[in-house]
Design an enzyme around this catalytic site. Sequence first.
Site, mmCIF file in Angstrom:
data_model
loop_
_atom_site.group_PDB
_atom_site.id
_atom_site.type_symbol
_atom_site.label_atom_id
_atom_site.label_comp_id
_atom_site.label_asym_id
_atom_site.label_seq_id
_atom_site.Cartn_x
_atom_site.Cartn_y
_atom_site.Cartn_z
ATOM 1 N N LYS A 117 0.844 -1.208 0.000
ATOM 2 C CA LYS A 117 0.000 0.000 0.000
ATOM 3 C C LYS A 117 0.876 1.255 0.000
ATOM 4 O O LYS A 117 0.570 2.232 -0.692
ATOM 5 C CB LYS A 117 -0.952 -0.001 1.204
ATOM 6 C CG LYS A 117 -1.953 -1.151 1.163
ATOM 7 C CD LYS A 117 -3.381 -0.676 1.291
ATOM 8 C CE LYS A 117 -4.349 -1.838 1.162
ATOM 9 N NZ LYS A 117 -5.512 -1.563 0.331
ATOM 10 N N LYS A 198 -2.889 -8.378 -7.551
ATOM 11 C CA LYS A 198 -4.187 -8.966 -7.223
ATOM 12 C C LYS A 198 -5.311 -8.002 -7.577
ATOM 13 O O LYS A 198 -5.122 -6.785 -7.555
ATOM 14 C CB LYS A 198 -4.258 -9.362 -5.752
ATOM 15 C CG LYS A 198 -4.466 -8.207 -4.804
ATOM 16 C CD LYS A 198 -4.953 -8.673 -3.442
ATOM 17 C CE LYS A 198 -5.474 -7.474 -2.655
ATOM 18 N NZ LYS A 198 -6.886 -7.519 -2.324
ATOM 19 N N LYS A 201 -9.953 -3.453 -4.651
ATOM 20 C CA LYS A 201 -10.892 -2.332 -4.700
ATOM 21 C C LYS A 201 -10.185 -1.032 -5.001
ATOM 22 O O LYS A 201 -10.803 -0.067 -5.405
ATOM 23 C CB LYS A 201 -11.561 -2.160 -3.334
ATOM 24 C CG LYS A 201 -12.611 -3.168 -3.042
ATOM 25 C CD LYS A 201 -13.047 -3.045 -1.581
ATOM 26 C CE LYS A 201 -13.804 -4.286 -1.207
ATOM 27 N NZ LYS A 201 -13.684 -4.644 0.194
HETATM 28 P P1 ATP Z 1 -8.096 -3.348 -0.693
HETATM 29 O O1 ATP Z 1 -7.235 -3.619 -1.891
HETATM 30 O O2 ATP Z 1 -8.532 -1.940 -0.546
HETATM 31 O O3 ATP Z 1 -7.503 -3.945 0.572
HETATM 32 P P2 ATP Z 1 -9.627 -5.694 -1.216
HETATM 33 O O4 ATP Z 1 -10.085 -5.797 -2.613
HETATM 34 O O5 ATP Z 1 -8.405 -6.458 -0.809
HETATM 35 O O6 ATP Z 1 -9.461 -4.149 -0.917
HETATM 36 P P3 ATP Z 1 -10.820 -6.450 1.321
HETATM 37 O O7 ATP Z 1 -12.093 -5.976 1.902
HETATM 38 O O8 ATP Z 1 -9.507 -5.985 1.884
HETATM 39 O O9 ATP Z 1 -10.833 -6.099 -0.252
HETATM 40 O O10 ATP Z 1 -10.794 -8.043 1.314
HETATM 41 C C1 ATP Z 1 -11.923 -8.846 1.653
HETATM 42 C C2 ATP Z 1 -11.604 -10.306 1.402
HETATM 43 O O11 ATP Z 1 -11.416 -10.535 0.001
HETATM 44 C C3 ATP Z 1 -10.323 -10.806 2.076
HETATM 45 O O12 ATP Z 1 -10.553 -12.101 2.584
HETATM 46 C C4 ATP Z 1 -9.327 -10.872 0.951
HETATM 47 O O13 ATP Z 1 -8.323 -11.838 1.173
HETATM 48 C C5 ATP Z 1 -10.211 -11.249 -0.216
HETATM 49 N N1 ATP Z 1 -9.635 -10.786 -1.484
HETATM 50 C C6 ATP Z 1 -9.365 -9.504 -1.787
HETATM 51 N N2 ATP Z 1 -8.856 -9.420 -3.017
HETATM 52 C C7 ATP Z 1 -8.813 -10.706 -3.504
HETATM 53 C C8 ATP Z 1 -8.373 -11.282 -4.744
HETATM 54 N N3 ATP Z 1 -7.889 -10.526 -5.708
HETATM 55 N N4 ATP Z 1 -8.479 -12.620 -4.899
HETATM 56 C C9 ATP Z 1 -8.976 -13.401 -3.913
HETATM 57 N N5 ATP Z 1 -9.390 -12.914 -2.719
HETATM 58 C C10 ATP Z 1 -9.315 -11.589 -2.510
HETATM 59 MG MG MG Z 2 -7.511 -6.081 1.164
#
Ligand code: ATP
Ligand code: MG
Length: 334
Positions: A117, A198, A201
Amino acid sequence: MEQHVSKQIMVSGLKPSGEIHLGNYLGAVKQWVELQDMHPSYFFVADLHAITEPQKPKDLHAQIIETAATYLALGIDPKKSVFFIQSHVPQHTELMWILNTITSMGDLERMVVYKEKISEGKEALAGLFAYPVLMAADIILYKAAHVPVGEDQRQHVELTRELARRFNTRFGNVFPLPKPLLPKVGARIMSLQDPSKKMSKSHGAATYIGLFDAPDVIRKKIKSAVTDSGSEIIYSPEKKPAVANLMTLYHLYSGLTFSEIEKEFAGKGYGDFKVALAELLISNLSPIQDERAAILADKNRLLTVLRDGGERASATAAKTLDEVYAKVGLKIEI
Ligand code: ATP
Ligand code: MG
């Protein structure tokens, strides 16, 4: 043995910081829905985690409600699981404070998500740095043994395990040592624009498929997803990481194996495959979109569900925190 395992508690959450995307669903929520039948489960909207990156208060407020509705639309059943908003249970932050006092700076400096980050230009806020400690509190507050998460969260669950172990050693046994539960396929869905990152969001809308994207938006995003050199639909994560990622989505939504997908698209190019993938996603996502709209249309019912879940979570959380205070020496009866 099976029976013993099946009684173990499960906790997980999702940040209401933007659209929930396919990575969140396939990496995390899909497992929750399957596992809630077997384990006593706690699922929460991680609003306190969302504010580790700046949010506009109005948007955040709306997203908390939308995220809660999304959980229900995806199949979280509040009769089976305790379903609530994190900040409604103040023991999460109280336990975090206690855990802060047994967490070293070095523990947190090793966390890859934080380093990533910061390298992406996110502000180095103390809250962002310390969020794995809040996550540890989220998990052990309910004495969870299983934490169904995507691959990116594995390191944080391992830290949680270490903090639980450290607490038990220092103050006496209170916490089981939790383990991450990762799906076999889908634990790391990659960005549509960069298969080395990955799906997230926070990298812009073109990089993910939001579960609530309109059909035309899905078509456009899949069409402009990056692909690899060559033109054949072959599953090879090393040689064709972008195509392998799209094939993973196709596999998870169609139920076909990778070799069946290869056969289906033999002699066809990326263009045909992308059209088929977009239509497959649209047909799977549209019932969820309708379901969420129906849930949001009855907001009072949703709020009642959340109030009830918050009360049930608080009852368990209060017991754990009382035990923790007693062990640490903070508990004084007055
Ligand atoms: P940010 O990047 O802002 O952290 P995020 O997309 O990672 O957002 P989170 O709310 O942090 O979303 O994650 C929620 C769940 O989704 C967690 O269990 C995380 O491991 C899973 N997750 C997030 N991105 C992925 C991905 N690309 N593939 C599989 N699982 C994911
Ligand atoms: Mg995350």
